[in-house]
Design a protein around this motif. Structure first.
Motif, PDB file in Angstrom:
ATOM      1  N   TYR A 223       0.838  -1.181   0.000  1.00 53.36           N
ATOM      2  CA  TYR A 223       0.000   0.000   0.000  1.00 53.36           C
ATOM      3  C   TYR A 223       0.879   1.240   0.000  1.00 53.36           C
ATOM      4  O   TYR A 223       1.987   1.230   0.538  1.00 53.36           O
ATOM      5  CB  TYR A 223      -0.888   0.031   1.249  1.00 53.36           C
ATOM      6  CG  TYR A 223      -1.747  -1.199   1.387  1.00 53.36           C
ATOM      7  CD1 TYR A 223      -1.238  -2.357   1.955  1.00 53.36           C
ATOM      8  CD2 TYR A 223      -3.061  -1.215   0.914  1.00 53.36           C
ATOM      9  CE1 TYR A 223      -2.005  -3.503   2.059  1.00 53.36           C
ATOM     10  CE2 TYR A 223      -3.830  -2.355   1.018  1.00 53.36           C
ATOM     11  CZ  TYR A 223      -3.293  -3.494   1.590  1.00 53.36           C
ATOM     12  OH  TYR A 223      -4.053  -4.624   1.679  1.00 53.36           O
TER      13      TYR A 223
ATOM     14  N   GLN B  84       0.774   5.236   1.204  1.00 49.51           N
ATOM     15  CA  GLN B  84       0.026   6.176   2.030  1.00 49.51           C
ATOM     16  C   GLN B  84       0.621   7.568   1.899  1.00 49.51           C
ATOM     17  O   GLN B  84       1.806   7.776   2.164  1.00 49.51           O
ATOM     18  CB  GLN B  84       0.007   5.761   3.497  1.00 49.51           C
ATOM     19  CG  GLN B  84      -0.884   6.643   4.361  1.00 49.51           C
ATOM     20  CD  GLN B  84      -1.097   6.103   5.754  1.00 49.51           C
ATOM     21  OE1 GLN B  84      -0.225   5.441   6.313  1.00 49.51           O
ATOM     22  NE2 GLN B  84      -2.276   6.353   6.322  1.00 49.51           N
TER      23      GLN B  84
ATOM     24  N   LEU C  17      -4.549   5.893   2.192  1.00 50.29           N
ATOM     25  CA  LEU C  17      -3.993   4.554   1.948  1.00 50.29           C
ATOM     26  C   LEU C  17      -4.537   4.014   0.638  1.00 50.29           C
ATOM     27  O   LEU C  17      -5.749   3.893   0.463  1.00 50.29           O
ATOM     28  CB  LEU C  17      -4.392   3.613   3.075  1.00 50.29           C
ATOM     29  CG  LEU C  17      -3.430   3.468   4.233  1.00 50.29           C
ATOM     30  CD1 LEU C  17      -4.146   2.922   5.450  1.00 50.29           C
ATOM     31  CD2 LEU C  17      -2.286   2.540   3.857  1.00 50.29           C
TER      32      LEU C  17
ATOM     33  N   PHE D 145      -4.216   0.850  -2.264  1.00 50.24           N
ATOM     34  CA  PHE D 145      -3.749  -0.504  -2.523  1.00 50.24           C
ATOM     35  C   PHE D 145      -2.910  -0.539  -3.796  1.00 50.24           C
ATOM     36  O   PHE D 145      -3.299   0.007  -4.833  1.00 50.24           O
ATOM     37  CB  PHE D 145      -4.958  -1.418  -2.667  1.00 50.24           C
ATOM     38  CG  PHE D 145      -4.659  -2.805  -3.140  1.00 50.24           C
ATOM     39  CD1 PHE D 145      -4.888  -3.163  -4.458  1.00 50.24           C
ATOM     40  CD2 PHE D 145      -4.162  -3.758  -2.267  1.00 50.24           C
ATOM     41  CE1 PHE D 145      -4.631  -4.447  -4.896  1.00 50.24           C
ATOM     42  CE2 PHE D 145      -3.900  -5.051  -2.711  1.00 50.24           C
ATOM     43  CZ  PHE D 145      -4.137  -5.395  -4.025  1.00 50.24           C
TER      44      PHE D 145
ATOM     45  N   GLY E 196      -3.857  -2.777  -7.885  1.00 48.46           N
ATOM     46  CA  GLY E 196      -4.534  -1.497  -7.782  1.00 48.46           C
ATOM     47  C   GLY E 196      -4.291  -0.651  -9.022  1.00 48.46           C
ATOM     48  O   GLY E 196      -3.714  -1.096 -10.010  1.00 48.46           O
TER      49      GLY E 196
ATOM     50  N   LEU F  11       4.683   6.931   2.410  1.00 54.92           N
ATOM     51  CA  LEU F  11       4.953   5.794   3.286  1.00 54.92           C
ATOM     52  C   LEU F  11       4.446   4.551   2.563  1.00 54.92           C
ATOM     53  O   LEU F  11       3.278   4.490   2.176  1.00 54.92           O
ATOM     54  CB  LEU F  11       4.218   5.951   4.613  1.00 54.92           C
ATOM     55  CG  LEU F  11       4.397   4.818   5.633  1.00 54.92           C
ATOM     56  CD1 LEU F  11       5.837   4.746   6.127  1.00 54.92           C
ATOM     57  CD2 LEU F  11       3.430   5.003   6.806  1.00 54.92           C
TER      58      LEU F  11
ATOM     59  N   LEU G 208       3.595   0.686   2.786  1.00 60.29           N
ATOM     60  CA  LEU G 208       3.272  -0.307   3.796  1.00 60.29           C
ATOM     61  C   LEU G 208       3.091  -1.669   3.170  1.00 60.29           C
ATOM     62  O   LEU G 208       2.528  -1.805   2.087  1.00 60.29           O
ATOM     63  CB  LEU G 208       1.985   0.085   4.522  1.00 60.29           C
ATOM     64  CG  LEU G 208       2.085   1.323   5.409  1.00 60.29           C
ATOM     65  CD1 LEU G 208       0.713   1.945   5.606  1.00 60.29           C
ATOM     66  CD2 LEU G 208       2.691   0.957   6.754  1.00 60.29           C
TER      67      LEU G 208
END
Lengths: 115, 112
Positions: free
Chosen positions: A35, A37, A43, A45, A58, A88, A90
């Motif tokens: 993910y 962000q 957030l 995908f 995504g 970020l 994730l």
């Protein structure tokens, strides 16, 4: 048991470069998803892998790619970095399988800054 | 894509119950409802998930409407550590487009 481990924690890259981020899932987990962000988009995908196969993707450009190894560890790659890729990133792992009744465990993320 | 709608923010007094609502009117029959929360500077943390029946665990309860078009996360006694952004997410079959869509979530403030 150890959680989801993402490396590196922080990264600074120059526009136009490429970057590879790594994710080690919880032992026994076969599904890994990624993910992005950002403050503006929240957030989002990127993709999900299960048993070395991408099974969900995504809406990101082809510059974003990933793979999963036989030990379930996963990497994601971003080529030709743009300033807007600063985010970020994730990673989350889950037992996976055909059933969807599993929760996901997230790592702490890799903070990528593109300058 | 199946998506969810949540209030942007909510407040609760410490040690009182909190009911966080989520609408998911386009949910399909095989979509699971997941809840995660995210504290500042951390990755999201799994809270609970369910399919049709209400679910309870040590962190929270999940109440799912009979038509499954909405659900409510219940924190029985809010603590200051529960202050976070709570995301309601649908998890669907692979390759159906129903991957995790986090939305903006609900920012929960707990008042001492």
């Amino acid at each position: 048991k150890a959680g989801v481990t993402q490396t590196p924690r922080y990264l600074i890259k120059t526009r136009g470069q490429q970057v590879t981020l790594s994710c080690s899932p919880i032992s026994g987990h076969r599904s890994v998803s990624w993910y992005q962000q950002t403050p503006g988009q929240g957030l989002q995908f990127l993709f999900e892998y299960f048993s070395e196969t991408q099974r969900n993707k995504g809406n990101f450009p082809g510059r974003f790619s990933g793979r999963q190894f036989s030990n379930s560890r996963s990497e994601m790659n971003v080529s030709t970095l743009e300033l807007g890729d600063s985010a970020l990133y994730l990673c989350a792992s889950s037992l996976g399988g055909q059933g969807l009744g599993y929760g996901y465990t997230f790592g702490s993320g890799t903070r990528l800054t593109v300058v | 894509d199946a998506k969810t709608t949540q209030p942007n923010s909510m407040e609760s007094n410490e040690e009182e119950p909190v009911h966080l609502p989520c609408n998911h009117s386009t949910i399909s029959g095989t979509d699971y409802i997941h809840w995660y929360r995210q504290l500042p500077s951390q990755g999201p943390e799994y809270v609970i998930h369910g399919l049709t029946s209400n679910v309870n665990n040590r962190m929270a309860s999940l109440a799912i409407a009979e038509d499954r078009k909405s659900s409510t996360l219940i924190l029985h006694r809010a603590t200051l550590r529960d202050a976070a952004v709570y995301y309601c997410i649908l998890r669907g079959e692979p390759n159906t487009g129903n991957q995790f869509y986090f939305g903006t979530g609900t920012s929960l403030t707990v008042i001492p």
